[in-house]
Design a protein around this motif. Structure first.
Motif, PDB file in Angstrom:
ATOM      1  N   GLY A   1       0.983  -1.248   0.038  1.00 34.94           N
ATOM      2  CA  GLY A   1       0.077  -0.031  -0.086  1.00 34.94           C
ATOM      3  C   GLY A   1       0.866   1.347  -0.160  1.00 34.94           C
ATOM      4  O   GLY A   1       1.943   1.224   0.226  1.00 34.94           O
ATOM      5  N   PHE A   2       0.186   2.403  -0.117  1.00 35.91           N
ATOM      6  CA  PHE A   2       0.896   3.796  -0.030  1.00 35.91           C
ATOM      7  C   PHE A   2       0.698   4.200   1.283  1.00 35.91           C
ATOM      8  O   PHE A   2      -0.537   4.427   1.913  1.00 35.91           O
ATOM      9  CB  PHE A   2       0.023   4.673  -1.182  1.00 35.91           C
ATOM     10  N   LYS A   3       1.866   4.278   1.877  1.00 33.44           N
ATOM     11  CA  LYS A   3       1.773   4.434   3.612  1.00 33.44           C
ATOM     12  C   LYS A   3       2.261   5.738   3.913  1.00 33.44           C
ATOM     13  O   LYS A   3       2.590   5.789   5.251  1.00 33.44           O
ATOM     14  CB  LYS A   3       2.831   3.604   4.057  1.00 33.44           C
ATOM     15  N   TYR A   4       1.953   6.838   3.169  1.00 33.89           N
ATOM     16  CA  TYR A   4       2.647   8.033   3.649  1.00 33.89           C
ATOM     17  C   TYR A   4       1.633   9.173   3.925  1.00 33.89           C
ATOM     18  O   TYR A   4       0.872   9.831   3.061  1.00 33.89           O
ATOM     19  CB  TYR A   4       3.635   8.766   2.427  1.00 33.89           C
ATOM     20  N   ALA A   5       1.206   9.288   5.283  1.00 36.20           N
ATOM     21  CA  ALA A   5       0.190  10.107   5.795  1.00 36.20           C
ATOM     22  C   ALA A   5       0.087  11.682   4.996  1.00 36.20           C
ATOM     23  O   ALA A   5      -0.859  12.065   4.728  1.00 36.20           O
ATOM     24  CB  ALA A   5       0.039   9.954   7.198  1.00 36.20           C
ATOM     25  N   GLY A   6       1.359  12.047   5.506  1.00 41.31           N
ATOM     26  CA  GLY A   6       1.520  13.523   5.000  1.00 41.31           C
ATOM     27  C   GLY A   6       1.381  13.770   3.566  1.00 41.31           C
ATOM     28  O   GLY A   6       0.778  14.674   3.008  1.00 41.31           O
ATOM     29  N   VAL A   7       1.873  13.001   2.583  1.00 37.95           N
ATOM     30  CA  VAL A   7       1.986  12.964   1.258  1.00 37.95           C
ATOM     31  C   VAL A   7       0.481  12.660   0.511  1.00 37.95           C
ATOM     32  O   VAL A   7      -0.184  13.255  -0.372  1.00 37.95           O
ATOM     33  CB  VAL A   7       2.985  12.127   0.645  1.00 37.95           C
ATOM     34  N   SER A   8      -0.309  12.088   1.559  1.00 37.06           N
ATOM     35  CA  SER A   8      -1.691  11.458   1.109  1.00 37.06           C
ATOM     36  C   SER A   8      -2.510  12.752   0.939  1.00 37.06           C
ATOM     37  O   SER A   8      -3.413  12.664   0.454  1.00 37.06           O
ATOM     38  CB  SER A   8      -2.184  10.295   1.908  1.00 37.06           C
ATOM     39  N   VAL A   9      -2.248  13.873   1.554  1.00 34.31           N
ATOM     40  CA  VAL A   9      -3.134  14.776   1.781  1.00 34.31           C
ATOM     41  C   VAL A   9      -3.205  15.719   0.330  1.00 34.31           C
ATOM     42  O   VAL A   9      -3.959  16.259  -0.072  1.00 34.31           O
ATOM     43  CB  VAL A   9      -2.548  15.778   2.752  1.00 34.31           C
ATOM     44  N   GLN A  10      -1.737  15.603  -0.236  1.00 33.73           N
ATOM     45  CA  GLN A  10      -1.419  16.118  -1.498  1.00 33.73           C
ATOM     46  C   GLN A  10      -1.860  15.279  -2.735  1.00 33.73           C
ATOM     47  O   GLN A  10      -1.970  15.600  -3.823  1.00 33.73           O
ATOM     48  CB  GLN A  10       0.045  16.699  -1.592  1.00 33.73           C
ATOM     49  N   ARG A  11      -2.012  13.690  -2.498  1.00 32.81           N
ATOM     50  CA  ARG A  11      -2.082  12.881  -3.404  1.00 32.81           C
ATOM     51  C   ARG A  11      -3.298  12.011  -3.046  1.00 32.81           C
ATOM     52  O   ARG A  11      -3.094  10.626  -2.901  1.00 32.81           O
ATOM     53  CB  ARG A  11      -0.948  12.102  -3.687  1.00 32.81           C
ATOM     54  N   PRO A  12      -4.477  12.512  -2.651  1.00 31.34           N
ATOM     55  CA  PRO A  12      -5.509  11.585  -2.256  1.00 31.34           C
ATOM     56  C   PRO A  12      -5.968  10.304  -3.303  1.00 31.34           C
ATOM     57  O   PRO A  12      -6.380   9.314  -2.808  1.00 31.34           O
ATOM     58  CB  PRO A  12      -6.722  12.651  -2.058  1.00 31.34           C
ATOM     59  N   LEU A  13      -6.217  10.871  -4.378  1.00 29.46           N
ATOM     60  CA  LEU A  13      -6.525   9.916  -5.589  1.00 29.46           C
ATOM     61  C   LEU A  13      -5.637   8.786  -5.796  1.00 29.46           C
ATOM     62  O   LEU A  13      -6.000   7.543  -5.827  1.00 29.46           O
ATOM     63  CB  LEU A  13      -6.746  10.525  -6.944  1.00 29.46           C
ATOM     64  N   HIS A  14      -4.343   9.059  -5.700  1.00 27.39           N
ATOM     65  CA  HIS A  14      -3.457   8.107  -5.646  1.00 27.39           C
ATOM     66  C   HIS A  14      -3.511   7.081  -4.348  1.00 27.39           C
ATOM     67  O   HIS A  14      -3.218   5.911  -4.742  1.00 27.39           O
ATOM     68  CB  HIS A  14      -1.855   8.658  -5.912  1.00 27.39           C
ATOM     69  N   THR A  15      -3.525   7.736  -3.364  1.00 29.02           N
ATOM     70  CA  THR A  15      -3.597   6.797  -2.297  1.00 29.02           C
ATOM     71  C   THR A  15      -4.988   5.930  -2.053  1.00 29.02           C
ATOM     72  O   THR A  15      -4.776   4.840  -1.869  1.00 29.02           O
ATOM     73  CB  THR A  15      -3.694   7.684  -0.919  1.00 29.02           C
ATOM     74  N   TYR A  16      -6.034   6.342  -2.584  1.00 30.63           N
ATOM     75  CA  TYR A  16      -7.191   5.609  -2.614  1.00 30.63           C
ATOM     76  C   TYR A  16      -7.004   4.402  -3.741  1.00 30.63           C
ATOM     77  O   TYR A  16      -7.553   3.297  -3.482  1.00 30.63           O
ATOM     78  CB  TYR A  16      -8.463   6.451  -2.882  1.00 30.63           C
ATOM     79  N   ALA A  17      -6.460   4.991  -4.839  1.00 27.15           N
ATOM     80  CA  ALA A  17      -6.022   3.701  -5.688  1.00 27.15           C
ATOM     81  C   ALA A  17      -5.169   2.612  -5.282  1.00 27.15           C
ATOM     82  O   ALA A  17      -5.676   1.588  -5.476  1.00 27.15           O
ATOM     83  CB  ALA A  17      -5.482   4.459  -7.223  1.00 27.15           C
ATOM     84  N   GLN A  18      -4.461   3.119  -4.393  1.00 26.85           N
ATOM     85  CA  GLN A  18      -3.306   1.960  -4.205  1.00 26.85           C
ATOM     86  C   GLN A  18      -3.865   1.133  -3.049  1.00 26.85           C
ATOM     87  O   GLN A  18      -3.882   0.036  -2.972  1.00 26.85           O
ATOM     88  CB  GLN A  18      -1.974   2.718  -3.821  1.00 26.85           C
ATOM     89  N   ASN A  19      -4.723   2.103  -2.056  1.00 28.69           N
ATOM     90  CA  ASN A  19      -5.181   1.220  -0.900  1.00 28.69           C
ATOM     91  C   ASN A  19      -6.519   0.751  -0.727  1.00 28.69           C
ATOM     92  O   ASN A  19      -6.759  -0.108  -0.079  1.00 28.69           O
ATOM     93  CB  ASN A  19      -4.798   2.314   0.343  1.00 28.69           C
ATOM     94  N   VAL A  20      -7.335   1.459  -1.643  1.00 28.80           N
ATOM     95  CA  VAL A  20      -8.725   1.034  -1.576  1.00 28.80           C
ATOM     96  C   VAL A  20      -9.065   0.147  -2.878  1.00 28.80           C
ATOM     97  O   VAL A  20      -9.324  -1.149  -2.641  1.00 28.80           O
ATOM     98  CB  VAL A  20      -9.802   2.294  -1.595  1.00 28.80           C
ATOM     99  N   THR A  21      -8.776   0.665  -3.975  1.00 27.06           N
ATOM    100  CA  THR A  21      -8.892  -0.180  -5.257  1.00 27.06           C
ATOM    101  C   THR A  21      -7.826  -1.264  -5.314  1.00 27.06           C
ATOM    102  O   THR A  21      -8.416  -2.391  -5.792  1.00 27.06           O
ATOM    103  CB  THR A  21      -8.622   0.628  -6.548  1.00 27.06           C
ATOM    104  N   GLY A  22      -6.824  -1.084  -4.698  1.00 32.24           N
ATOM    105  CA  GLY A  22      -5.950  -2.356  -4.422  1.00 32.24           C
ATOM    106  C   GLY A  22      -6.321  -3.368  -3.746  1.00 32.24           C
ATOM    107  O   GLY A  22      -6.482  -4.602  -4.206  1.00 32.24           O
ATOM    108  N   THR A  23      -7.087  -2.955  -2.534  1.00 36.48           N
ATOM    109  CA  THR A  23      -7.461  -3.882  -1.632  1.00 36.48           C
ATOM    110  C   THR A  23      -8.829  -4.649  -2.350  1.00 36.48           C
ATOM    111  O   THR A  23      -9.115  -5.841  -1.957  1.00 36.48           O
ATOM    112  CB  THR A  23      -7.900  -3.326  -0.498  1.00 36.48           C
ATOM    113  N   LEU A  24      -9.496  -3.982  -3.030  1.00 31.78           N
ATOM    114  CA  LEU A  24     -10.890  -4.652  -3.718  1.00 31.78           C
ATOM    115  C   LEU A  24     -10.329  -5.568  -4.736  1.00 31.78           C
ATOM    116  O   LEU A  24     -10.891  -6.568  -4.652  1.00 31.78           O
ATOM    117  CB  LEU A  24     -11.521  -3.512  -4.529  1.00 31.78           C
ATOM    118  N   ALA A  25      -9.250  -5.167  -5.547  1.00 30.27           N
ATOM    119  CA  ALA A  25      -8.890  -6.176  -6.444  1.00 30.27           C
ATOM    120  C   ALA A  25      -8.279  -7.513  -5.734  1.00 30.27           C
ATOM    121  O   ALA A  25      -8.438  -8.478  -6.331  1.00 30.27           O
ATOM    122  CB  ALA A  25      -7.730  -5.515  -7.203  1.00 30.27           C
TER     123      ALA A  25
END
Length: 319
Positions: A75-99
């Protein structure tokens, strides 16, 4: 039994893989090497290079290696960076988990240990966080981890998935001389890189409402964390009762300022840290009880703060 470790070439995942093999459990690694390292992978552990977003690849891996269960660390594990890259974070951590969950359903794999995070709590209004503390994530990263927990719960209701989520706090140290934290955002590697380069380490914020103004966290040794993954997998394989979530916390907080003192003592390098602004999404204090994990998952704080710093420094210094 054979367990797939997603993200098994990363810092935490590599420790989990080695803990499994040392306990006599076969492991297979799936990792896209976006933040992991092939050098962290033991030669005798099968490795599939690819993303959890590739459902067909995940399904093929599950079937080819006759996988019993999954430890989902990728997964994408960087809390601070996720604020600037929310869509990337959701793709890796939510869509990835769904797959991943979809491939597991297709392959008939019904056991999973999920790498969750203390970030699901946000800034808790309590001195000690328990598993029942209200969830209030303050970054897309924290939100994505909470959604992951929901997905496991719902798949358990719908398809009989047996699961547990391990909420990590600050994971540090090293259990092996050739595996170390290479994150560009975590405190320990940032401090070590600065010291090796002859620069002053940076503290992000000294104006938090804490005794010394720096963030207070649980710091836990990665080798202790890895052993609890083995215990969780064994309980799932044995069909034993297991809680849906566990905090892997120490119950004691350590401030960033105290970490800096330990760094000076262990490395023998005198320095004064540079003070930088707070990072977005960083709560002032998170300290958690690990009582449930101690009861069920062999969770023990086997290492002191000095052990954590010295083991991490020793591994990093060999690079």
């Amino acid at each position: 039994m054979t367990w797939l470790v997603t993200g098994g070439a990363g810092y935490i995942g590599a420790h989990v893989v080695r803990a499994f093999t040392e306990q006599g459990i076969n492991a297979v690694i799936l990792d896209d090497l976006s933040s992991g390292h092939e050098s962290f992978i033991p030669r005798d552990v099968p490795f599939v290079q690819g993303s959890i977003l590739d459902r067909d690849l995940v399904l093929d891996t599950l079937r080819r290696f006759d996988i019993t269960g999954v430890v989902h660390v990728a997964g994408f594990k960087y809390a601070g960076v996720s604020v600037q890259r929310p869509l990337h974070t959701y793709a890796q951590n939510v869509t990835g988990t769904l797959a991943l969950l979809g491939a597991m359903e297709d392959a008939g794999v019904t056991r999973i240990v999920f790498s969750s995070s203390a970030a699901v709590y946000g800034t808790p209004d309590t001195d000690i966080v328990t598993e029942e503390t209200p969830k209030n994530p303050q970054s897309p990263y924290g939100e994505s981890k909470l959604i992951g927990e929901w997905l496991l719960h719902d798949q358990g209701v719908a398809q009989g998935l047996t699961h547990t989520s391990l909420r990590y706090f600050n994971v540090v140290g090293s259990g092996y001389p050739d595996v170390y934290d290479t994150s560009p955002h975590n405190l320990f590697p940032l401090v070590f890189d600065a010291l090796i380069d002859g620069r002053s380490p940076r503290i992000n914020g000294t104006d938090y409402p804490t005794p010394d103004g720096t963030c207070v966290r649980d710091y836990v040794h990665v080798a202790d964390l890895a052993l609890s993954h083995v215990a969780a997998a064994r309980r799932l394989d044995a069909g034993e009762s297991i809680e849906p979530v566990y905090n892997l916390g120490s119950g004691d907080g350590v401030s960033v300022g105290e970490i800096m003192t330990a760094m000076r003592e262990v490395t023998g390098i005198e320095f004064e840290p540079e003070v930088a602004p707070r990072r977005p999404g960083d709560p002032a204090r998170i300290v958690a009880s690990g009582e449930l994990a101690a009861r069920d998952l062999n969770w023990v704080m086997r290492h002191t703060l000095s052990d954590m710093v010295s083991s991490a420094w020793s591994a990093r210094s060999t690079v």
